[in-house]
Motif scaffolding. Structure first.
Motif, PDB file in Angstrom:
ATOM      1  N   PRO A  62       0.811  -1.214   0.000  1.00 31.60           N
ATOM      2  CA  PRO A  62       0.000   0.000   0.000  1.00 31.60           C
ATOM      3  C   PRO A  62       0.849   1.271   0.000  1.00 31.60           C
ATOM      4  N   PHE A  63       0.270   2.330  -0.576  1.00 33.16           N
ATOM      5  CA  PHE A  63       0.893   3.646  -0.615  1.00 33.16           C
ATOM      6  C   PHE A  63       0.043   4.609   0.203  1.00 33.16           C
ATOM      7  N   ASN A  64       0.644   5.696   0.657  1.00 30.36           N
ATOM      8  CA  ASN A  64      -0.087   6.712   1.432  1.00 30.36           C
ATOM      9  C   ASN A  64      -0.945   7.604   0.544  1.00 30.36           C
ATOM     10  N   THR A  65      -0.593   7.705  -0.749  1.00 32.17           N
ATOM     11  CA  THR A  65      -1.355   8.521  -1.699  1.00 32.17           C
ATOM     12  C   THR A  65      -1.600   7.694  -2.957  1.00 32.17           C
ATOM     13  N   GLN A  66      -2.534   8.162  -3.777  1.00 36.07           N
ATOM     14  CA  GLN A  66      -2.745   7.493  -5.057  1.00 36.07           C
ATOM     15  C   GLN A  66      -1.433   7.532  -5.844  1.00 36.07           C
ATOM     16  N   THR A  67      -1.115   6.409  -6.487  1.00 37.58           N
ATOM     17  CA  THR A  67       0.149   6.296  -7.199  1.00 37.58           C
ATOM     18  C   THR A  67      -0.099   5.706  -8.579  1.00 37.58           C
ATOM     19  N   ALA A 156      -4.974   5.016  -2.505  1.00 36.73           N
ATOM     20  CA  ALA A 156      -4.192   5.099  -1.270  1.00 36.73           C
ATOM     21  C   ALA A 156      -4.692   4.001  -0.330  1.00 36.73           C
ATOM     22  N   GLY A 157      -3.774   3.170   0.143  1.00 38.93           N
ATOM     23  CA  GLY A 157      -4.147   2.101   1.080  1.00 38.93           C
ATOM     24  C   GLY A 157      -4.182   0.696   0.499  1.00 38.93           C
ATOM     25  N   ARG A 159      -3.509  -2.783  -1.846  1.00 38.85           N
ATOM     26  CA  ARG A 159      -2.325  -3.531  -2.265  1.00 38.85           C
ATOM     27  C   ARG A 159      -2.781  -4.503  -3.352  1.00 38.85           C
TER      28      ARG A 159
END
Length: 178
Positions: A62-67, A156-157, A159
């Motif tokens: 997971p990432f903290n922001t949209q990627t 965001a969040g 996986r």
């Protein structure tokens, strides 16, 4: 009568000049049209398909922001409109395009991504597994202008998981020019 004959000769000469000018014009139009047709035939050939990982297996996120996801394993890229270094498809011609996105998640974490045109959200691909493995997909046909960009961003969040089986894919093709 001699004056009339001379006037007719002048008129004939002018008509000849106009005729030659029209022939040159029509020849240029014909050449231009053939070039345009050849260009359209070339641009009509736009299609790509890519999967997330080029090799190996593992989670993305997971990432903290949209990627923005970069689909590195390019299966086909006819027209070279998909950039495997940025994950972005750029429309080479105005037309109707169709895009598909498939993602795979496992475990008890959300798997989700957006398809975007430029920065506009078009659709979401989303699944919320409580255990095991799940997949989600979505597709859309879009009218794109030259230079419009289409790409996939993981939320965001969430996986997603990929392996050598290439579960996560992003594909698109030109349906017709406009």
């Amino acid at each position: 009568q001699e004056a009339k004959l001379e006037s007719q000769k002048t008129e004939i000469d002018q008509l000849k000049l106009q005729s030659e000018g029209m022939i040159r014009f029509l020849t240029n139009v014909q050449i231009y049209s053939v070039q345009e047709i050849n260009n359209l035939d070339h641009v009509k050939q736009v299609a790509f398909s890519a999967s997330l990982l080029d090799q190996g297996e593992g989670d993305t996120g997971p990432f903290n922001t949209q990627t923005t996801l970069i689909f590195k394993h390019v299966v086909t890229n006819i027209g070279n409109a998909y950039n495997k270094h940025t994950g972005i498809f750029t429309a080479p011609v105005r037309g109707a395009y169709h895009f598909d996105c498939h993602i795979l998640g496992h475990g008890n974490i959300v798997a989700g991504a957006f398809l975007l045109r430029n920065e506009e959200q078009i659709y979401v691909v989303y699944e919320n597994p409580t255990s095991g493995t799940v997949s989600a997909s979505n597709g859309a046909s879009l009218l794109l202008e030259v230079g419009d960009q289409v790409f996939v961003r993981i939320l965001a969040g969430p996986r997603i998981f990929d392996s050598q089986n290439h579960h996560n894919t992003f594909s698109g093709h030109l349906i017709f020019t406009m």
